[in-house]
Design an enzyme around this catalytic site. Structure first.
Site, PDB file in Angstrom:
ATOM      1  N   CYS A 197       0.829  -1.208   0.000  1.00  0.00           N
ATOM      2  CA  CYS A 197       0.000   0.000   0.000  1.00  0.00           C
ATOM      3  C   CYS A 197       0.863   1.258   0.000  1.00  0.00           C
ATOM      4  CB  CYS A 197      -0.948  -0.001   1.197  1.00  0.00           C
ATOM      5  SG  CYS A 197      -0.133  -0.168   2.799  1.00  0.00           S
ATOM      6  N   HIS A 242      -1.518   1.226   7.452  1.00  0.00           N
ATOM      7  CA  HIS A 242      -1.984   1.185   6.061  1.00  0.00           C
ATOM      8  C   HIS A 242      -1.875   2.570   5.447  1.00  0.00           C
ATOM      9  CE1 HIS A 242      -4.214  -0.277   2.630  1.00  0.00           C
ATOM     10  NE2 HIS A 242      -5.154   0.628   2.790  1.00  0.00           N
TER      11      HIS A 242
END
Length: 520
Positions: free
Chosen positions: A168, A471
């Site tokens: 990510c 994330h």
């Protein structure tokens, strides 16, 4: 990481009839009915939304632990379930007890079997839906997804990026750079890498592991990725070829552990710059720059040699002034930069929860002021004064001598302590348009009023508590609309949502003269 809880948590059959109908990536949360970021529990096959939507997947795990609080510790460890879930879009596995992504499997390989079953469901749904979509395309002038925006039909041409396993950090940077128009257009207009002749004609020259680094082109894979992101495809693009090249030339990013998005961005820009300096596919980068009149010589900032599109767009120049406090000798040094790393002032660093809204709010102006304010160097940074001929106490101040066309601001949210790297979770207020940089210039009188104004193009956000976990997502504007890029999921969003984000990296684009006059 190797998770020890799989044997007690992965209990569903790979072909469980309890799974919902339709493609897994579009399954809805059983609580809020949101189809954004669906996760399936590998204990009971229930589907809930991820922690960055409404967090019902995590709540499902937490609720499952409540009845076990009265058991003995040993019994609790044996009976705890509902701890492991799978992302229905990227098929990555996460354990809430470990609070990390999982790379291992059960002895029977149940995780991989579930993953393959979800992939088969996704493919079957895609094939069944393809015929209907083909008819829709034939009867419509649009070649991409349709949705209602302000009562009228508009096309979403943005494409998501598949998460290849904690990638990510790379996806957020790629989506941000793809929305910086001048930078993206330059690469998309580059010629493709020539294919080999003879028996290998038509094959790529950078996919065989036995070949040397000379057969690897970061520029080519970056170009192809940017081209794929705005072609209107409804299927997420897999950047595996680019990631393979990253592994090949950037050893720091090998493996599937979480990485720092800012560090990756710097490595990426530096290697693109170096490869372009050497020429790309037999075409001189300077010849291509000359064809683009918007990237004139006056806009270039040379770093480690000649200028490229990287330095022409992101390159600026800092003036570093150091003054000896004993004799008053002044030293000046000019340093090129591609981004500015800004400290969050210490008075704002206390971690604030949602309920702690009182007190002053840190702004981007506070961070910029802290970066450029006069600073007295401490005992560990004594300045070697050439006049005093020894290290002396001194002051330091930064001025910006030249602003770049795209101003990249990195907020330093991660700080090393004695044992670990902590995150500064402070919210920093930032403007969407009209960031005025004139007061930070060395010679502001030589710059026009419009040359110092910047409008936001993209924001990278880190969700979570540490640099090695959490994330990354990105917000970016394209043709007047804001999008949220969360790996393979791309959603339309609004300005109110963007300004509430806890920014990690901000990309500001120099305002054109015809724009408005809003200021920070």
């Amino acid at each position: 990481m190797e998770c020890p809880h799989l044997s007690s948590s992965v209990c569903i059959a790979p072909d469980s009839a309890k799974f919902p109908n339709g493609s897994p990536s579009s399954w809805c949360c059983s609580v809020c009915r949101s189809n954004k970021s669906p996760w399936v529990c590998l204990t009971c096959s229930s589907v809930h939304c991820g922690r960055y939507v409404n967090g019902h997947a995590k709540k499902h795990y937490e609720d499952a632990q409540i009845p076990l609080t009265n058991h003995k510790k040993s019994e609790k460890q044996d009976k705890v379930q509902h701890t492991v879930c799978m992302d229905c879009s990227s098929y990555s596995t996460y354990c809430y007890r470990c609070d990390d992504f999982v790379v291992n499997d059960t002895k029977l390989g149940l995780v991989q079997k579930v993953r393959e079953h979800l992939q088969n469901l996704e493919n079957s749904a895609f094939i069944a839906d393809r015929h209907r979509k083909r008819k829709l395309v034939e009867n419509s002038s649009l070649n991409s997804k349709l949705l209602k925006v302000n009562g009228s039909t508009a096309a979403i041409c943005a494409t998501g990026l598949r998460n290849l396993g904690n990638t990510c950090f790379m996806n957020a940077i790629l989506q941000s750079l793809s929305n910086i128009e001048q930078f993206c257009c330059y690469f998309k207009e580059l010629p493709a890498v020539e294919l080999r002749n003879g028996k290998t004609a038509g094959r790529r020259t950078y996919h065989t592991r036995s070949q040397g680094d000379n057969n690897v082109s970061l520029v080519e894979e970056f170009r192809k990725t940017l081209c794929a992101l705005w072609q209107g495809s409804q299927t997420a693009f897999s950047p595996e070829s680019l990631f393979y090249v990253v592994w090949k030339i950037m050893p720091n990013f090998r493996g599937y552990q979480q990485q720092d998005a800012h560090e990756f961005m710097r490595y990426l820009l530096d290697h693109l710059h170096l490869e372009l300096q050497d020429g790309f596919n037999g075409v001189s980068h300077s010849a291509i720059l000359q064809e683009n009149s918007t990237l004139s010589t006056s806009n270039k900032c040379c770093i480690n040699g000649s200028s490229t599109v990287v330095t022409a767009i992101f390159g600026g120049i800092l003036q570093n002034e150091v003054n000896c406090l004993i004799c008053g000798t002044e030293s000046r040094k000019f340093d090129p930069f591609l981004d500015l790393s800004l400290d969050i002032p210490s008075q704002f660093r206390s971690k604030r929860s949602k309920n702690q809204e009182n007190g002053p709010v840190c702004s981007l102006r506070d961070c910029l002021r802290s970066f450029t304010d006069l600073e007295e160097l401490d005992e560990t940074e004594l300045y070697m004064c050439h006049k005093c001929k020894k290290k002396q106490k001194s002051t330091k101040k930064f001025w910006i001598q030249k602003l770049p066309k795209v101003l990249c601001l990195h907020l330093k949210r991660f700080h090393w302590t004695a044992y670990l790297r902590n995150k500064v979770d402070t919210y920093v207020e930032f403007p969407l348009r009209g960031l005025d940089m004139k007061c930070y210039l060395l010679e502001p009188e030589n710059s026009g009023p419009e040359n110092c104004l910047y409008d936001l193009a993209a924001v990278v956000v880190h969700h979570g508590s540490g640099v090695g976990s959490g994330h990354y997502t990105a917000y970016a504007t394209h043709e007047g609309r804001w999008f949220h890029f969360n790996d393979s999921t791309v959603t339309l969003t609004d300005e109110e949502t963007v300004v509430k984000a806890k920014a990690y990296i901000l990309f500001y684009v120099e305002r054109q003269a015809k724009a408005g006059s809003d200021k920070l």
